[in-house]
Design an enzyme around this catalytic site. Structure first.
Site, PDB file in Angstrom:
ATOM      1  N   ASP A  36       0.854  -1.195   0.000  1.00  0.00           N
ATOM      2  CA  ASP A  36       0.000   0.000   0.000  1.00  0.00           C
ATOM      3  C   ASP A  36       0.886   1.239   0.000  1.00  0.00           C
ATOM      4  O   ASP A  36       2.028   1.200   0.459  1.00  0.00           O
ATOM      5  CB  ASP A  36      -0.896  -0.029   1.251  1.00  0.00           C
ATOM      6  CG  ASP A  36      -2.121   0.870   1.140  1.00  0.00           C
ATOM      7  OD1 ASP A  36      -3.250   0.344   1.174  1.00  0.00           O
ATOM      8  OD2 ASP A  36      -1.950   2.107   1.023  1.00  0.00           O
ATOM      9  N   VAL A  58       1.046   0.764  -6.878  1.00  0.00           N
ATOM     10  CA  VAL A  58       0.673  -0.304  -7.815  1.00  0.00           C
ATOM     11  C   VAL A  58       0.906   0.057  -9.276  1.00  0.00           C
ATOM     12  O   VAL A  58       1.032  -0.837 -10.117  1.00  0.00           O
ATOM     13  CB  VAL A  58      -0.806  -0.756  -7.644  1.00  0.00           C
ATOM     14  CG1 VAL A  58      -0.999  -1.513  -6.354  1.00  0.00           C
ATOM     15  CG2 VAL A  58      -1.769   0.410  -7.785  1.00  0.00           C
ATOM     16  N   TYR A 160     -13.829   6.361 -13.652  1.00  0.00           N
ATOM     17  CA  TYR A 160     -13.886   5.245 -12.700  1.00  0.00           C
ATOM     18  C   TYR A 160     -14.537   4.015 -13.340  1.00  0.00           C
ATOM     19  O   TYR A 160     -14.025   2.891 -13.233  1.00  0.00           O
ATOM     20  CB  TYR A 160     -14.664   5.711 -11.469  1.00  0.00           C
ATOM     21  CG  TYR A 160     -14.664   4.734 -10.323  1.00  0.00           C
ATOM     22  CD1 TYR A 160     -13.520   4.501  -9.575  1.00  0.00           C
ATOM     23  CD2 TYR A 160     -15.832   4.048  -9.976  1.00  0.00           C
ATOM     24  CE1 TYR A 160     -13.531   3.601  -8.519  1.00  0.00           C
ATOM     25  CE2 TYR A 160     -15.853   3.156  -8.923  1.00  0.00           C
ATOM     26  CZ  TYR A 160     -14.696   2.939  -8.189  1.00  0.00           C
ATOM     27  OH  TYR A 160     -14.707   2.047  -7.137  1.00  0.00           O
ATOM     28  N   PHE A 193     -19.817   0.367  -0.044  1.00  0.00           N
ATOM     29  CA  PHE A 193     -19.286  -0.155   1.216  1.00  0.00           C
ATOM     30  C   PHE A 193     -18.861   0.972   2.147  1.00  0.00           C
ATOM     31  O   PHE A 193     -18.344   2.001   1.694  1.00  0.00           O
ATOM     32  CB  PHE A 193     -18.094  -1.101   0.945  1.00  0.00           C
ATOM     33  CG  PHE A 193     -18.538  -2.496   0.648  1.00  0.00           C
ATOM     34  CD1 PHE A 193     -19.198  -2.787  -0.545  1.00  0.00           C
ATOM     35  CD2 PHE A 193     -18.353  -3.519   1.556  1.00  0.00           C
ATOM     36  CE1 PHE A 193     -19.655  -4.065  -0.818  1.00  0.00           C
ATOM     37  CE2 PHE A 193     -18.798  -4.801   1.304  1.00  0.00           C
ATOM     38  CZ  PHE A 193     -19.453  -5.077   0.120  1.00  0.00           C
TER      39      PHE A 193
HETATM   40  N1  LIG Z   1     -15.959   1.537  -0.775  1.00  0.00           N
HETATM   41  C1  LIG Z   1     -16.790   1.274  -1.778  1.00  0.00           C
HETATM   42  O1  LIG Z   1     -17.990   1.539  -1.701  1.00  0.00           O
HETATM   43  C2  LIG Z   1     -16.291   0.627  -3.045  1.00  0.00           C
HETATM   44  C3  LIG Z   1     -17.235   0.231  -4.012  1.00  0.00           C
HETATM   45  C4  LIG Z   1     -16.820  -0.369  -5.175  1.00  0.00           C
HETATM   46  C5  LIG Z   1     -15.474  -0.578  -5.399  1.00  0.00           C
HETATM   47  N2  LIG Z   1     -14.563  -0.186  -4.473  1.00  0.00           N
HETATM   48  C6  LIG Z   1     -13.159  -0.443  -4.787  1.00  0.00           C
HETATM   49  O2  LIG Z   1     -12.590  -1.176  -3.732  1.00  0.00           O
HETATM   50  C7  LIG Z   1     -11.205  -0.864  -3.614  1.00  0.00           C
HETATM   51  C8  LIG Z   1     -10.913  -0.476  -2.183  1.00  0.00           C
HETATM   52  O3  LIG Z   1     -11.657   0.680  -1.859  1.00  0.00           O
HETATM   53  P1  LIG Z   1     -11.877   1.169  -0.357  1.00  0.00           P
HETATM   54  O4  LIG Z   1     -13.249   1.695  -0.262  1.00  0.00           O
HETATM   55  O5  LIG Z   1     -11.426   0.119   0.573  1.00  0.00           O
HETATM   56  O6  LIG Z   1     -10.909   2.455  -0.340  1.00  0.00           O
HETATM   57  P2  LIG Z   1      -9.834   2.962   0.728  1.00  0.00           P
HETATM   58  O7  LIG Z   1      -9.499   4.349   0.284  1.00  0.00           O
HETATM   59  O8  LIG Z   1     -10.303   2.733   2.121  1.00  0.00           O
HETATM   60  O9  LIG Z   1      -8.570   2.005   0.456  1.00  0.00           O
HETATM   61  C9  LIG Z   1      -7.829   2.079  -0.726  1.00  0.00           C
HETATM   62  C10 LIG Z   1      -6.371   1.816  -0.377  1.00  0.00           C
HETATM   63  O10 LIG Z   1      -5.634   1.837  -1.616  1.00  0.00           O
HETATM   64  C11 LIG Z   1      -4.410   2.508  -1.365  1.00  0.00           C
HETATM   65  N3  LIG Z   1      -3.899   3.050  -2.631  1.00  0.00           N
HETATM   66  C12 LIG Z   1      -4.393   4.057  -3.380  1.00  0.00           C
HETATM   67  N4  LIG Z   1      -3.633   4.270  -4.456  1.00  0.00           N
HETATM   68  C13 LIG Z   1      -2.625   3.364  -4.388  1.00  0.00           C
HETATM   69  C14 LIG Z   1      -1.506   3.070  -5.218  1.00  0.00           C
HETATM   70  N5  LIG Z   1      -1.245   3.776  -6.347  1.00  0.00           N
HETATM   71  N6  LIG Z   1      -0.684   2.053  -4.860  1.00  0.00           N
HETATM   72  C15 LIG Z   1      -0.909   1.347  -3.719  1.00  0.00           C
HETATM   73  N7  LIG Z   1      -1.943   1.584  -2.891  1.00  0.00           N
HETATM   74  C16 LIG Z   1      -2.783   2.583  -3.221  1.00  0.00           C
HETATM   75  C17 LIG Z   1      -4.744   3.594  -0.369  1.00  0.00           C
HETATM   76  O11 LIG Z   1      -3.577   4.029   0.341  1.00  0.00           O
HETATM   77  C18 LIG Z   1      -5.735   2.865   0.539  1.00  0.00           C
HETATM   78  O12 LIG Z   1      -5.074   2.241   1.635  1.00  0.00           O
HETATM   79  C19 LIG Z   1     -10.936   0.242  -4.642  1.00  0.00           C
HETATM   80  O13 LIG Z   1     -10.443  -0.355  -5.823  1.00  0.00           O
HETATM   81  C20 LIG Z   1     -12.312   0.826  -4.892  1.00  0.00           C
HETATM   82  O14 LIG Z   1     -12.415   1.394  -6.185  1.00  0.00           O
HETATM   83  C21 LIG Z   1     -14.936   0.420  -3.295  1.00  0.00           C
END
Ligand SMILES: NC(=O)c1ccc[n+]([C@@H]2O[C@H](COP(=O)([O-])OP(=O)(O)OC[C@H]3O[C@@H](n4cnc5c(N)ncnc54)[C@H](O)[C@@H]3O)[C@@H](O)[C@H]2O)c1
Length: 254
Positions: A36, A58, A160, A193
């Protein structure tokens, strides 16, 4: 596949859905590598769950290679790679004043969400392919994270949705490519979520987000995401599939 005694690498594993996955897999006996950008949260969580943290971007080739190398060097075979790192962006194709969507943010979202997922998948798969096969010739599992926005993108979600549509599109060809080395590939498409991402909104707005969820009428809990990752890993017949995890939500235009 037995999670106990397997190595797992989780991008975005320091927060939200990734954090829940890190906790779930560690509790099931995996040696977890959290890859991360966020070093403070990542290190603290790794210490708590007996895993390791590798600061990772990433979208950067060398950065992910180093994280995968570290994950493959924990003393247990690397078998699980979960991509949860992701970012959002809201902008319409043209604004109310007719000005075009900026190109830079579109490229950035694709770079992190789509290319970052591919980068982790290709490097982790290469490492997993060198491990000893288990029952059925299976060597490991890759779980990627899309979004229901891949299917029902809302107004302003173009970048997105495109990035997540790409993650959905990679699922079948990746599963086909990796079948000869015994690696399964599945994708989870979460609905809404309750993660730090959405936690920034005031409670009344968060509640309003759940209005289109069919049942139960609430946001998803990250633990439910971690549970599905665990199920996909453990059930050896899940492959090449995209699973919506959304309480029946079909997102309206806005
Ligand atoms: N929360 C939701 O409702 C939801 C819905 C659909 C999809 N998602 C997807 O789920 C995944 C996780 O989302 P979340 O809600 O847990 O978000 P979050 O922001 O809580 O966690 C995302 C994590 O990714 C890390 N990150 C961001 N860019 C990065 C990079 N370039 N390299 C390494 N790490 C990186 C951040 O530091 C963070 O710890 C994402 O792909 C998001 O698009 C989330």
């Amino acid at each position: 596949m037995d999670i106990n005694g397997a190595g797992a690498i989780i991008s975005g594993g320091a927060s939200g859905l990734g954090e829940a996955t890190s906790r779930t897999l560690a509790a099931a006996g995996a040696k977890v590598t959290i890859a991360d950008l966020n070093a403070d949260k990542g290190k603290a969580l790794a210490d708590e769950i007996g895993g390791q943290f590798v600061q990772t971007d990433v979208s950067d080739e060398a950065s992910v290679a180093a994280a995968v190398d570290a994950a493959a060097a924990t003393g247990v075979p690397l078998r699980i790679a979960v991509s949860c790192a992701g970012i959002g962006w809201a902008s319409r194709v043209i604004g109310r004043d007719g000005s075009p969507h900026a190109l830079g943010p579109f490229q950035k979202v694709l770079e992190v969400n789509l290319i970052g997922t591919f980068n982790m998948m290709r490097l982790a798969a290469s490492a997993i392919s060198t491990t000893e096969p288990m029952a059925d010739g299976e060597r490991g599992v890759i779980v990627n994270t899309a979004s229901v926005a891949a299917f029902d993108g809302q107004i302003g979600q173009l970048a997105y949705s495109a990035s997540k549509g790409g993650v959905v599109g990679m699922t079948l060809p990746a599963a086909r490519d990796l079948a000869p080395v015994g690696i399964r590939v599945c994708t989870i498409a979460p609905g809404l979520f309750d993660t730090p991402l959405l936690g920034l909104l005031p409670p009344d707005q968060r509640g309003a987000l759940a209005k289109d969820v069919v049942f139960p009428k609430r946001l998803g809990n990250a633990v439910e995401y971690g549970h599905l990752v665990r199920t996909i890993v453990e059930n050896g017949y899940f492959n090449a599939e995209v699973f919506r995890l959304d309480g029946g939500l079909r997102m309206p235009p806005k």
